[in-house]
Design a protein around this motif. Structure first.
Motif, short mmCIF file in Angstrom:
data_model
loop_
_atom_site.label_atom_id
_atom_site.label_comp_id
_atom_site.label_asym_id
_atom_site.label_seq_id
_atom_site.Cartn_x
_atom_site.Cartn_y
_atom_site.Cartn_z
N UNK A 199 0.83 -1.25 0.12
CA UNK A 199 -0.01 -0.04 -0.05
C UNK A 199 0.83 1.21 -0.12
N UNK A 200 0.35 2.23 -0.77
CA UNK A 200 1.25 3.57 -0.91
C UNK A 200 0.29 4.70 -0.39
N UNK A 201 0.73 5.33 0.62
CA UNK A 201 0.08 6.71 0.77
C UNK A 201 0.73 7.91 0.60
N UNK A 202 -0.05 9.00 0.45
CA UNK A 202 0.51 10.52 0.26
C UNK A 202 -0.12 11.04 1.62
N UNK A 203 0.70 11.90 2.26
CA UNK A 203 0.55 12.66 3.40
C UNK A 203 1.17 13.83 3.02
N UNK A 204 0.76 14.92 3.80
CA UNK A 204 1.09 16.45 3.83
C UNK A 204 1.34 17.04 5.00
N UNK A 205 2.27 17.91 5.08
CA UNK A 205 2.52 18.72 6.41
C UNK A 205 2.62 20.23 6.07
N UNK A 236 1.87 22.92 11.38
CA UNK A 236 0.90 21.62 11.66
C UNK A 236 1.57 20.39 11.60
N UNK A 237 0.96 19.40 11.95
CA UNK A 237 1.12 18.13 12.00
C UNK A 237 1.00 17.62 10.49
N UNK A 238 1.87 16.66 10.31
CA UNK A 238 1.45 15.98 9.03
C UNK A 238 0.21 15.18 9.23
N UNK A 239 -0.47 15.12 7.88
CA UNK A 239 -1.85 14.41 7.96
C UNK A 239 -1.87 13.74 6.78
N UNK A 240 -2.85 12.86 6.71
CA UNK A 240 -3.03 11.72 5.74
C UNK A 240 -3.65 12.42 4.56
N UNK A 241 -3.47 12.29 3.27
CA UNK A 241 -4.02 12.46 2.26
C UNK A 241 -4.95 11.51 1.33
#
Length: 121
Positions: A32-38, A42-47
């Motif tokens: 599985x691959x995920x993208x996150x952003x920060x 702010x804290x890093x969050x799931x996209x």
């Protein structure tokens, strides 16, 4: 597995960008691959996330309908197409791999270095 993001940049509100995440090394080791952003301060969050085999996807509510995650298994690359960008989408975007179908950051073990996305007029 090593991950390298690309495709970030500066764009005006309403614009589009496509991020890429290229995997190398033990490319058969992730499921599985995920993208996150920060965002700044702010804290890093799931996209978004995608299953390598089935292509099943899942999105955060904040970007649903505007972003699309996809994968090209032959190229060992995952993409994040971002449309109708807003200033609040600004941040550093990271891709990461996991052995579990989850949006929890702690379950992702390999991370890219990140690519900057800036949405501003």
């Amino acid at each position: 597995v090593q991950l390298v993001e690309s495709g970030g940049g500066s764009v005006q509100p309403g614009g589009s960008l496509r991020l890429s995440c290229a995997a190398s090394g033990r490319t058969d080791s992730w499921y599985y691959m995920g993208w996150f952003r920060q965002a700044p301060g702010k804290e890093r969050e799931f996209v978004a996330r995608i299953a390598r085999s089935s292509g099943t996807t899942h999105y955060a509510d904040s970007i649903k309908g505007r972003f699309t995650i996809s994968r090209d298994n032959a190229q060992n690359t995952v993409y994040l197409q971002m449309n109708s960008l807003k200033p609040e989408d600004t941040g550093v975007y990271y891709c990461a791999t996991s052995a579990a179908w989850t949006a929890r950051e702690i379950r992702y073990d390999a991370w890219g270095q990140g690519t900057q996305v800036t949405v501003s007029s």
